[in-house]
Design a protein around this motif. Structure first.
Motif, PDB file in Angstrom:
ATOM      1  N   ILE A   1      -7.441   0.437  -2.447  1.00 32.20           N
ATOM      2  CA  ILE A   1      -7.145  -0.750  -3.254  1.00 32.20           C
ATOM      3  C   ILE A   1      -5.690  -1.176  -3.059  1.00 32.20           C
ATOM      4  O   ILE A   1      -5.385  -2.372  -2.890  1.00 32.20           O
ATOM      5  CB  ILE A   1      -7.423  -0.450  -4.752  1.00 32.20           C
ATOM      6  N   VAL A   2      -4.762  -0.196  -3.058  1.00 38.96           N
ATOM      7  CA  VAL A   2      -3.341  -0.508  -2.864  1.00 38.96           C
ATOM      8  C   VAL A   2      -3.139  -1.225  -1.534  1.00 38.96           C
ATOM      9  O   VAL A   2      -2.487  -2.281  -1.452  1.00 38.96           O
ATOM     10  CB  VAL A   2      -2.498   0.787  -2.912  1.00 38.96           C
ATOM     11  N   VAL A   3      -3.739  -0.667  -0.478  1.00 36.63           N
ATOM     12  CA  VAL A   3      -3.580  -1.247   0.850  1.00 36.63           C
ATOM     13  C   VAL A   3      -4.188  -2.648   0.901  1.00 36.63           C
ATOM     14  O   VAL A   3      -3.620  -3.582   1.478  1.00 36.63           O
ATOM     15  CB  VAL A   3      -4.231  -0.308   1.891  1.00 36.63           C
ATOM     16  N   LEU A   4      -5.338  -2.789   0.256  1.00 34.02           N
ATOM     17  CA  LEU A   4      -6.025  -4.087   0.266  1.00 34.02           C
ATOM     18  C   LEU A   4      -5.177  -5.162  -0.411  1.00 34.02           C
ATOM     19  O   LEU A   4      -5.005  -6.273   0.112  1.00 34.02           O
ATOM     20  CB  LEU A   4      -7.364  -3.929  -0.456  1.00 34.02           C
ATOM     21  N   GLN A   5      -4.609  -4.823  -1.584  1.00 36.98           N
ATOM     22  CA  GLN A   5      -3.749  -5.779  -2.294  1.00 36.98           C
ATOM     23  C   GLN A   5      -2.555  -6.175  -1.442  1.00 36.98           C
ATOM     24  O   GLN A   5      -2.195  -7.350  -1.349  1.00 36.98           O
ATOM     25  CB  GLN A   5      -3.248  -5.154  -3.596  1.00 36.98           C
ATOM     26  N   ALA A   6      -1.941  -5.175  -0.792  1.00 34.19           N
ATOM     27  CA  ALA A   6      -0.753  -5.444   0.013  1.00 34.19           C
ATOM     28  C   ALA A   6      -1.092  -6.371   1.171  1.00 34.19           C
ATOM     29  O   ALA A   6      -0.374  -7.334   1.454  1.00 34.19           O
ATOM     30  CB  ALA A   6      -0.174  -4.132   0.528  1.00 34.19           C
ATOM     31  N   ALA A   7      -2.225  -6.085   1.822  1.00 34.55           N
ATOM     32  CA  ALA A   7      -2.607  -6.919   2.964  1.00 34.55           C
ATOM     33  C   ALA A   7      -2.972  -8.331   2.491  1.00 34.55           C
ATOM     34  O   ALA A   7      -2.831  -9.304   3.232  1.00 34.55           O
ATOM     35  CB  ALA A   7      -3.785  -6.287   3.691  1.00 34.55           C
ATOM     36  N   TRP A   8      -3.421  -8.433   1.251  1.00 36.42           N
ATOM     37  CA  TRP A   8      -3.754  -9.736   0.667  1.00 36.42           C
ATOM     38  C   TRP A   8      -2.484 -10.577   0.496  1.00 36.42           C
ATOM     39  O   TRP A   8      -2.446 -11.756   0.842  1.00 36.42           O
ATOM     40  CB  TRP A   8      -4.420  -9.485  -0.677  1.00 36.42           C
ATOM     41  N   PHE A   9      -1.434  -9.940  -0.018  1.00 37.76           N
ATOM     42  CA  PHE A   9      -0.203 -10.690  -0.307  1.00 37.76           C
ATOM     43  C   PHE A   9       0.624 -10.937   0.946  1.00 37.76           C
ATOM     44  O   PHE A   9       1.282 -11.970   1.061  1.00 37.76           O
ATOM     45  CB  PHE A   9       0.651  -9.940  -1.336  1.00 37.76           C
ATOM     46  N   PHE A  10       0.646  -9.979   1.868  1.00 34.29           N
ATOM     47  CA  PHE A  10       1.481 -10.103   3.076  1.00 34.29           C
ATOM     48  C   PHE A  10       0.566 -10.094   4.298  1.00 34.29           C
ATOM     49  O   PHE A  10       0.165  -9.024   4.755  1.00 34.29           O
ATOM     50  CB  PHE A  10       2.475  -8.947   3.177  1.00 34.29           C
ATOM     51  N   PRO A  11       0.240 -11.238   4.843  1.00 36.90           N
ATOM     52  CA  PRO A  11      -0.706 -11.275   5.976  1.00 36.90           C
ATOM     53  C   PRO A  11      -0.159 -10.621   7.241  1.00 36.90           C
ATOM     54  O   PRO A  11      -0.924 -10.390   8.185  1.00 36.90           O
ATOM     55  CB  PRO A  11      -0.908 -12.767   6.205  1.00 36.90           C
TER      56      PRO A  11
END
Lengths: 156, 253
Positions: B181-191
């Motif tokens: 989930i952490v990684v997913l959120q990060a990739a969501w905010f920073f493409p």
């Protein structure tokens, strides 16, 4: 630059895995070196055009042999070295792609990639076992030679 | 005190050595060999041991008496330092440098030892391992930094959930889910980040490396029961991590 980065990162990851599984402090440098050379062999073999499974096999054979030798030299169990060494060879990206294919409904692609993943896993296992058997063979030769030499010395 | 009875002391020492080794993630054949060497070195006859990943059965003959005991190993962690220390004690006892009494007190000491490295360093090591693995398979500097954070969180979650629930598989599942989930959120905010590489890196500290190597060595040594059960343990761990990753990936759509 590529090699420098790769070597230092594989060293770092092997040492981290060593810390994670609580290996004794004095063996930590050797653990890092084993992981680093395992990765280097795998990388060299793939750059030479060998198949990924064969490159993995070569890398894990080397790691197994190196950890057996180091375990005799440093007088610690061999697991200390092999455990951090094989992590750098784990087929993470193929496993990931296989899973992604299954989730997207591409079952055929998923099975193909899954078979590839288990082939790579099997290559790691085969390499470990080959190293183990080679070492045992070598040790058998050495102990037999030493015994013969001792009996010869006694009879002389 | 059981010091007066020599047979009892032998039994206690052997079982303690075996228990510590098995609890700390040693191979089955090493546990069996160590216990047999210990008992044999103090003159016991027909020494036999049967070790599976969850139990030890040990028996020997002293004079005209048979002694047999069995113990269960409820939970196992990974602490290769303890395996090495017990190995040293058994080597010293067999070569006659220390007495049985000294070996027993040394083993008691080893059993109470805490892990070699502080917990914070362990979490950090997990993070560093994750980060460097993500870069090794093609990530960039930003992936490295973020995967360190997620790997750190994964190891933190494993240790806490394990303490509360005592179920290893579920702890690994929850930790993999949190990291994902952490990684997913990060990739969501920073493409600029690579979701796939970071996810692989985050899951890698949960990979059952010791279980796989030990299972292979056990199978090689002919301990089929122990080898197969360790192999199943490794497969179950891998499956629980894979399911967590699959749930995270299904959010991406």
């Amino acid at each position: 630059m590529f090699w420098l980065g790769g070597l230092s990162l594989s060293l770092l990851s092997a040492v981290s895995f060593g810390i994670l599984s609580n290996v004794p402090l004095r063996t930590l440098p050797a653990v890092g070196l084993v992981g680093m050379s395992g990765w280097a062999i795998y990388r060299l073999a793939t750059l030479e055009g060998l198949a990924a499974s064969f490159a993995t096999f070569l890398g894990s054979t080397f790691i197994s042999l190196a950890s057996q030798t180091l375990s005799v030299r440093l007088r610690v169990p061999a697991t200390n070295f092999s455990v951090a060494g094989i992590i750098v060879l784990v087929p993470g990206s193929t496993a990931y792609k296989s899973m992604l294919a299954f989730i997207n409904g591409d079952y055929l692609g998923g099975v193909t990639l899954g078979a590839q993943t288990s082939l790579l896993g099997g290559a790691i296992a085969a390499g470990l076992i080959l190293g183990l058997s080679l070492f045992r063979l070598w040790k058998g030769f050495v102990s037999r030679y030493a015994r013969n030499a001792r009996t010869r010395a006694k009879t002389d | 005190m059981l010091i007066g009875l020599s047979n009892e002391l032998v039994m206690e020492t052997c079982l303690l050595a075996g228990e510590i080794m098995l609890k700390s993630g040693a191979e089955t054949y090493r546990v069996e060999d160590t216990m047999q060497l210990l008992a044999g070195s103090v003159g016991m006859e027909s020494v036999h041991s049967f070790v599976t990943p969850t139990s030890i059965i040990f028996s020997y003959r002293a004079g005209d008496e048979d002694h047999t005991r069995m113990i269960r190993i409820p939970n196992r962690t990974i602490d290769l330092n303890k395996v090495t220390l017990v190995n040293e004690v058994s080597r010293q006892l067999v070569s006659g440098q220390i007495s049985l009494q000294e070996a027993y007190s040394k083993l008691l000491e080893i059993d109470l030892k805490k892990t070699l490295y502080p917990p914070l360093l362990l979490h950090l090591a997990a993070g560093l391992a994750s980060g460097s693995f993500a870069v090794l398979i093609g990530g960039n500097l930003f992936d490295f930094l973020l995967t360190i954070v997620s790997g750190f969180l994964v190891n933190l979650t494993v240790s806490y959930v394990q303490q509360i629930l005592q179920v290893k598989l579920f702890a690994e599942f929850v930790a993999a889910f949190v990291g994902g989930i952490v990684v997913l959120q990060a990739a969501w905010f920073f493409p600029v980040l690579h979701l796939d590489l970071m996810l692989i890196g985050t899951m890698i500290p949960l990979f059952p490396g010791i279980a796989v190597t030990n299972s292979l060595r056990d199978l090689m040594a002919g301990d089929l029961v122990a080898g197969v059960s360790r192999g199943v343990e490794a497969v179950l761990t891998a499956l629980s991590v894979a399911v967590a990753a699959a749930i995270v990936l299904s959010f991406v759509g």
